[in-house]
Design a protein around this motif. Structure first.
Motif, PDB file in Angstrom:
ATOM      1  N   ILE A   1       0.837  -1.206   0.000  1.00 52.34           N
ATOM      2  CA  ILE A   1       0.000   0.000   0.000  1.00 52.34           C
ATOM      3  C   ILE A   1       0.868   1.250   0.000  1.00 52.34           C
ATOM      4  CG2 ILE A   1      -1.651   1.355   1.354  1.00 52.34           C
ATOM      5  CD1 ILE A   1      -2.827  -1.312   2.348  1.00 52.34           C
ATOM      6  N   GLU A   2       1.888   1.262   0.851  1.00 51.09           N
ATOM      7  CA  GLU A   2       2.736   2.449   0.994  1.00 51.09           C
ATOM      8  C   GLU A   2       3.560   2.734  -0.259  1.00 51.09           C
ATOM      9  OE1 GLU A   2       4.766   1.310   4.524  1.00 51.09           O
ATOM     10  OE2 GLU A   2       2.974   1.571   5.771  1.00 51.09           O
ATOM     11  N   LYS A   3       3.927   1.679  -0.986  1.00 49.33           N
ATOM     12  CA  LYS A   3       4.709   1.868  -2.208  1.00 49.33           C
ATOM     13  C   LYS A   3       3.835   2.202  -3.412  1.00 49.33           C
ATOM     14  CE  LYS A   3       8.663  -1.089  -1.058  1.00 49.33           C
ATOM     15  NZ  LYS A   3       9.412  -2.321  -1.429  1.00 49.33           N
ATOM     16  N   ASN A   4       2.544   1.934  -3.287  1.00 47.07           N
ATOM     17  CA  ASN A   4       1.634   2.127  -4.422  1.00 47.07           C
ATOM     18  C   ASN A   4       0.472   3.051  -4.070  1.00 47.07           C
ATOM     19  OD1 ASN A   4       2.557  -0.078  -6.565  1.00 47.07           O
ATOM     20  ND2 ASN A   4       2.686  -1.013  -4.541  1.00 47.07           N
ATOM     21  N   TYR A   5       0.749   4.052  -3.234  1.00 43.64           N
ATOM     22  CA  TYR A   5      -0.313   4.955  -2.787  1.00 43.64           C
ATOM     23  C   TYR A   5      -0.945   5.729  -3.939  1.00 43.64           C
ATOM     24  CZ  TYR A   5       3.318   8.520  -3.278  1.00 43.64           C
ATOM     25  OH  TYR A   5       4.300   9.338  -3.779  1.00 43.64           O
ATOM     26  N   ASP A   6      -0.218   5.844  -5.063  1.00 44.63           N
ATOM     27  CA  ASP A   6      -0.717   6.615  -6.201  1.00 44.63           C
ATOM     28  C   ASP A   6      -1.472   5.752  -7.208  1.00 44.63           C
ATOM     29  OD1 ASP A   6       1.588   5.218  -6.815  1.00 44.63           O
ATOM     30  OD2 ASP A   6       2.263   6.669  -8.310  1.00 44.63           O
ATOM     31  N   ARG A   7      -1.632   4.467  -6.899  1.00 46.17           N
ATOM     32  CA  ARG A   7      -2.327   3.558  -7.811  1.00 46.17           C
ATOM     33  C   ARG A   7      -3.615   3.046  -7.172  1.00 46.17           C
ATOM     34  NH1 ARG A   7       3.137   2.291  -8.337  1.00 46.17           N
ATOM     35  NH2 ARG A   7       3.950   2.509 -10.458  1.00 46.17           N
ATOM     36  N   LYS A   8      -4.479   2.497  -8.011  1.00 47.35           N
ATOM     37  CA  LYS A   8      -5.721   1.922  -7.508  1.00 47.35           C
ATOM     38  C   LYS A   8      -5.430   0.524  -6.967  1.00 47.35           C
ATOM     39  CE  LYS A   8     -10.484   0.813  -8.720  1.00 47.35           C
ATOM     40  NZ  LYS A   8     -11.514   0.772  -9.787  1.00 47.35           N
TER      41      LYS A   8
END
Length: 245
Positions: free
Chosen positions: A142-149
């Motif tokens: 989640i923290e590495k992909n906060y900008d993705r759905k």
């Protein structure tokens, strides 16, 4: 491990055919919702329920809701010969795990069921240390992909758990739900970017994965009770005072 499956359908030929296909499982049959509920109100080892939408006494989705009150841990496959938007919405509201349209081959049902039970088995086998490791991994994703759905379903497939089990486990370990944690990560990142001063509000909204800056501003105002611009001005000024600038 031998699983017990509850089949609910008023078509006796279909029940017999499906029972024969599932010969490696313990199969219990019911021809209507009332019979199924009577079975589940007594001590039982039911692991999964396969139910037809059209029953003599209740809709399949209504039966699922009643069963969940008895045993909220059970998983369900809903079968229907009438694929419609209304039934799909009913299935969603009843929190059905899988939805298959008739005519459907017993082997297709068996394959879907086996996949669900495999996820359930993996979930049962985790001890406390395993669970903590999995939740840590989910948080990192989640923290590495906060900008993705990111969806609960997509993450559960990565860690080989059912969405339902992962959701419950995450809430138990973190004290907040999966979606709430996603939001907290995104909000904290927004604050960091605002105070770094290098990006405009529009650029930050884009970096966080929002389709438009208005959505970002609404979200920020709702939870921070101030606009992103006002937040930046206030805390940048406080930071400057502390630094003696």
């Amino acid at each position: 491990m031998s699983y017990t499956i509850l089949l609910i359908d008023d078509n006796r030929d279909f029940l017999r055919e499906l029972s024969e296909c599932l010969d490696e499982y313990n199969v219990v049959c019911a021809e209507n919702g009332s019979q199924a509920l009577a079975i589940l109100r007594h001590p039982n080892e039911i692991d999964l329920v396969i139910v037809d939408q059209v029953l003599p006494d209740h809709k399949g989705t209504e039966v699922i809701k009643m069963i969940k009150k008895i045993n909220p841990e059970l998983e369900f496959i809903l079968l229907t010969g009438y694929g419609s938007k209304e039934i799909a919405i009913d299935a969603l509201r009843a929190k059905v795990d899988e939805y298959l349209e008739k005519p459907v081959q017993p082997e297709r049902i068996k394959k879907t069921m086996a996949e669900m039970l495999a996820r359930k088995t993996r979930g049962r086998d985790f001890d406390l240390a395993d669970s903590d490791g999995i939740i840590s991994r989910v948080k990192r994703i989640i923290e590495k992909n906060y900008d993705r759905k990111i969806t609960l379903e997509s993450i559960s497939s990565i860690v080989f758990l059912s969405p339902k089990y992962l959701s419950r486990l995450f809430k138990e370990r973190e004290g907040v739900g999966f979606n709430q944690y996603k939001f907290i990560v995104k909000l904290n990142r927004a604050k960091e970017l605002l105070l770094s001063g290098g990006l405009s509000v529009v650029q930050i909204a884009d970096k966080l994965g929002y389709l438009n800056p208005e959505s970002f501003i609404r979200m920020f105002c709702k939870y921070q009770k101030t606009t992103p611009g006002a937040y930046r001005s206030k805390y940048s000024r406080q930071k400057s005072i502390k630094s003696g600038i």
